[in-house]
Design a protein around this motif. Structure first.
Motif, PDB file in Angstrom:
ATOM      1  N   ILE A 127       0.830  -1.206   0.000  1.00 52.27           N
ATOM      2  CA  ILE A 127       0.000   0.000   0.000  1.00 52.27           C
ATOM      3  C   ILE A 127       0.865   1.256   0.000  1.00 52.27           C
ATOM      4  O   ILE A 127       0.574   2.229  -0.697  1.00 52.27           O
ATOM      5  N   LYS A 128       1.951   1.230   0.761  1.00 41.65           N
ATOM      6  CA  LYS A 128       2.844   2.405   0.832  1.00 41.65           C
ATOM      7  C   LYS A 128       3.421   2.740  -0.539  1.00 41.65           C
ATOM      8  O   LYS A 128       3.371   3.902  -0.970  1.00 41.65           O
ATOM      9  N   TYR A 129       3.924   1.734  -1.238  1.00 42.76           N
ATOM     10  CA  TYR A 129       4.512   1.997  -2.558  1.00 42.76           C
ATOM     11  C   TYR A 129       3.444   2.388  -3.578  1.00 42.76           C
ATOM     12  O   TYR A 129       3.699   3.200  -4.473  1.00 42.76           O
ATOM     13  N   GLY A 130       2.246   1.825  -3.433  1.00 46.67           N
ATOM     14  CA  GLY A 130       1.153   2.226  -4.314  1.00 46.67           C
ATOM     15  C   GLY A 130       0.794   3.692  -4.134  1.00 46.67           C
ATOM     16  O   GLY A 130       0.577   4.425  -5.110  1.00 46.67           O
ATOM     17  N   SER A 131       0.755   4.141  -2.877  1.00 50.78           N
ATOM     18  CA  SER A 131       0.476   5.552  -2.600  1.00 50.78           C
ATOM     19  C   SER A 131       1.559   6.442  -3.197  1.00 50.78           C
ATOM     20  O   SER A 131       1.269   7.491  -3.785  1.00 50.78           O
ATOM     21  N   GLN A 132       2.811   6.033  -3.042  1.00 50.94           N
ATOM     22  CA  GLN A 132       3.917   6.818  -3.584  1.00 50.94           C
ATOM     23  C   GLN A 132       3.833   6.906  -5.110  1.00 50.94           C
ATOM     24  O   GLN A 132       4.171   7.942  -5.692  1.00 50.94           O
ATOM     25  N   PHE A 133       3.390   5.842  -5.752  1.00 53.18           N
ATOM     26  CA  PHE A 133       3.211   5.846  -7.206  1.00 53.18           C
ATOM     27  C   PHE A 133       2.239   6.957  -7.616  1.00 53.18           C
ATOM     28  O   PHE A 133       2.506   7.738  -8.544  1.00 53.18           O
ATOM     29  N   HIS A 134       1.106   7.023  -6.921  1.00 56.54           N
ATOM     30  CA  HIS A 134       0.113   8.049  -7.232  1.00 56.54           C
ATOM     31  C   HIS A 134       0.689   9.448  -7.046  1.00 56.54           C
ATOM     32  O   HIS A 134       0.518  10.327  -7.899  1.00 56.54           O
ATOM     33  N   HIS A 135       1.377   9.651  -5.932  1.00 52.97           N
ATOM     34  CA  HIS A 135       1.916  10.984  -5.644  1.00 52.97           C
ATOM     35  C   HIS A 135       3.029  11.369  -6.615  1.00 52.97           C
ATOM     36  O   HIS A 135       3.228  12.554  -6.898  1.00 52.97           O
ATOM     37  N   GLN A 136       3.735  10.376  -7.147  1.00 54.03           N
ATOM     38  CA  GLN A 136       4.808  10.647  -8.091  1.00 54.03           C
ATOM     39  C   GLN A 136       4.277  11.204  -9.413  1.00 54.03           C
ATOM     40  O   GLN A 136       5.023  11.843 -10.168  1.00 54.03           O
ATOM     41  N   LEU A 137       3.000  11.008  -9.672  1.00 54.01           N
ATOM     42  CA  LEU A 137       2.403  11.537 -10.902  1.00 54.01           C
ATOM     43  C   LEU A 137       2.015  13.014 -10.781  1.00 54.01           C
ATOM     44  O   LEU A 137       1.761  13.677 -11.791  1.00 54.01           O
ATOM     45  N   TYR A 138       1.982  13.521  -9.550  1.00 55.52           N
ATOM     46  CA  TYR A 138       1.525  14.890  -9.349  1.00 55.52           C
ATOM     47  C   TYR A 138       2.400  15.904 -10.083  1.00 55.52           C
ATOM     48  O   TYR A 138       1.910  16.764 -10.808  1.00 55.52           O
ATOM     49  N   GLU A 139       3.709  15.819  -9.860  1.00 53.32           N
ATOM     50  CA  GLU A 139       4.611  16.829 -10.428  1.00 53.32           C
ATOM     51  C   GLU A 139       4.574  16.861 -11.957  1.00 53.32           C
ATOM     52  O   GLU A 139       4.432  17.940 -12.542  1.00 53.32           O
ATOM     53  N   PRO A 140       4.699  15.718 -12.639  1.00 57.73           N
ATOM     54  CA  PRO A 140       4.648  15.791 -14.108  1.00 57.73           C
ATOM     55  C   PRO A 140       3.296  16.245 -14.654  1.00 57.73           C
ATOM     56  O   PRO A 140       3.219  16.761 -15.774  1.00 57.73           O
ATOM     57  N   SER A 141       2.225  16.086 -13.894  1.00 63.93           N
ATOM     58  CA  SER A 141       0.919  16.555 -14.369  1.00 63.93           C
ATOM     59  C   SER A 141       0.871  18.081 -14.444  1.00 63.93           C
ATOM     60  O   SER A 141       0.180  18.649 -15.283  1.00 63.93           O
ATOM     61  N   GLN A 142       1.587  18.736 -13.508  1.00 66.93           N
ATOM     62  CA  GLN A 142       1.657  20.202 -13.440  1.00 66.93           C
ATOM     63  C   GLN A 142       0.295  20.848 -13.190  1.00 66.93           C
ATOM     64  O   GLN A 142       0.103  22.039 -13.464  1.00 66.93           O
ATOM     65  N   ASN A 143      -0.648  20.058 -12.661  1.00 65.59           N
ATOM     66  CA  ASN A 143      -1.983  20.597 -12.383  1.00 65.59           C
ATOM     67  C   ASN A 143      -2.093  20.929 -10.895  1.00 65.59           C
ATOM     68  O   ASN A 143      -2.493  20.088 -10.083  1.00 65.59           O
ATOM     69  N   LYS A 144      -1.735  22.145 -10.539  1.00 65.09           N
ATOM     70  CA  LYS A 144      -1.683  22.531  -9.129  1.00 65.09           C
ATOM     71  C   LYS A 144      -3.055  22.523  -8.466  1.00 65.09           C
ATOM     72  O   LYS A 144      -3.173  22.207  -7.284  1.00 65.09           O
ATOM     73  N   THR A 145      -4.079  22.874  -9.215  1.00 65.05           N
ATOM     74  CA  THR A 145      -5.431  22.898  -8.638  1.00 65.05           C
ATOM     75  C   THR A 145      -5.879  21.493  -8.238  1.00 65.05           C
ATOM     76  O   THR A 145      -6.387  21.276  -7.125  1.00 65.05           O
ATOM     77  N   ALA A 146      -5.701  20.532  -9.125  1.00 64.38           N
ATOM     78  CA  ALA A 146      -6.076  19.152  -8.810  1.00 64.38           C
ATOM     79  C   ALA A 146      -5.257  18.628  -7.628  1.00 64.38           C
ATOM     80  O   ALA A 146      -5.784  17.943  -6.745  1.00 64.38           O
ATOM     81  N   ILE A 147      -3.970  18.950  -7.613  1.00 64.75           N
ATOM     82  CA  ILE A 147      -3.087  18.503  -6.529  1.00 64.75           C
ATOM     83  C   ILE A 147      -3.545  19.085  -5.197  1.00 64.75           C
ATOM     84  O   ILE A 147      -3.577  18.389  -4.177  1.00 64.75           O
ATOM     85  N   ASN A 148      -3.919  20.358  -5.195  1.00 68.20           N
ATOM     86  CA  ASN A 148      -4.362  20.996  -3.950  1.00 68.20           C
ATOM     87  C   ASN A 148      -5.654  20.380  -3.428  1.00 68.20           C
ATOM     88  O   ASN A 148      -5.821  20.184  -2.217  1.00 68.20           O
ATOM     89  N   PHE A 149      -6.585  20.074  -4.332  1.00 69.07           N
ATOM     90  CA  PHE A 149      -7.830  19.430  -3.896  1.00 69.07           C
ATOM     91  C   PHE A 149      -7.547  18.041  -3.323  1.00 69.07           C
ATOM     92  O   PHE A 149      -8.124  17.644  -2.296  1.00 69.07           O
ATOM     93  N   LEU A 150      -6.658  17.291  -3.968  1.00 66.63           N
ATOM     94  CA  LEU A 150      -6.314  15.957  -3.469  1.00 66.63           C
ATOM     95  C   LEU A 150      -5.609  16.026  -2.121  1.00 66.63           C
ATOM     96  O   LEU A 150      -5.807  15.154  -1.273  1.00 66.63           O
ATOM     97  N   ALA A 151      -4.813  17.072  -1.915  1.00 71.28           N
ATOM     98  CA  ALA A 151      -4.129  17.235  -0.633  1.00 71.28           C
ATOM     99  C   ALA A 151      -5.126  17.386   0.509  1.00 71.28           C
ATOM    100  O   ALA A 151      -4.895  16.901   1.619  1.00 71.28           O
TER     101      ALA A 151
END
Length: 218
Positions: A127-151
């Motif tokens: 589960i830990k590595y799966g979560s990290q996989f999802h979070h690793q996609l945040y930066e290349p997406s460059q979608n700050k609004t979506a990232i902030n809502f997910l946070a």
């Protein structure tokens, strides 16, 4: 003031971890006296930490002042996962457009660690590595609004992730690995439509597993 703030931050982080990791179970009663003794702090930094957790939806304070760990429910799970599906689907789509070779290599490394953990039935690490996989996609997406809502939803998302993995005897550790591999394959192919489709399918399947877990507990 600095020491008080630091103590509050430490209590907040440790208490949040215990709630997310289900050491404190949904609806467990918490009291200031108990927590002050457990963490070795005074009431002021503890109350600051509890207030932050209440804002995040992890602690519920009743009208009489008593507190308990927030309950979990099928309704809340459906609401959270439906929002998550849209936002993370968008992030996967946009990451497929912009991701760099080094970022792809990092995702490959995480998937390898996730697969090894799953094969060895190390659910916590899977589960830990799966979560990290999802979070690793945040930066290349460059979608700050979506990232902030997910946070804003992250703590509750993480708790529901662990609910299935930790408490459902039918949890299949290899299935999420295969789903993450399908997401990565689409991203590597720069197929933004398929990347979003695979991510959304993965999150919908996760919701099904979460609902099944909640039904087993009732």
């Amino acid at each position: 003031m600095g020491k008080r703030s630091s103590a509050s931050d430490l209590v907040y982080l440790e208490l949040k971890k215990k709630i997310i990791e289900l050491e404190y179970k949904p609806e467990d009663v918490v009291s200031e006296e108990m927590l002050c003794g457990e963490f070795g702090v005074s009431r002021t930094p503890l109350r600051q930490a509890l207030y932050r957790l209440e804002l995040e939806g992890l602690i519920v304070k009743q009208s009489n002042g008593r507190m308990h760990v927030a309950p979990v429910s099928i309704q809340e799970a459906e609401e959270i996962f439906k929002v998550r599906e849209v936002l993370e689907g968008l992030i996967a789509r946009e990451a497929a457009q912009r991701i760099t070779p080094s970022e792809i290599d990092h995702l490959k490394d995480l998937l390898e660690l996730m697969r090894r953990a799953a094969q060895q039935k190390r659910i916590i690490d899977t589960i830990k590595y799966g979560s990290q996989f999802h979070h690793q996609l945040y930066e290349p997406s460059q979608n700050k609004t979506a990232i902030n809502f997910l946070a804003q939803l992250r703590s509750r998302i993480e708790r529901y992730r662990r609910l299935s993995g930790y408490t459902n005897p039918r949890y299949d550790t290899l299935l999420p690995v295969e789903e993450h591999e399908a997401i990565l394959k689409a991203i590597m192919a720069r197929d933004e439509v398929l990347a979003e489709k695979e991510m959304r399918a993965h999150i919908r399947r996760s919701l099904v597993s979460t609902i099944e877990t909640l039904q087993l507990k009732t």
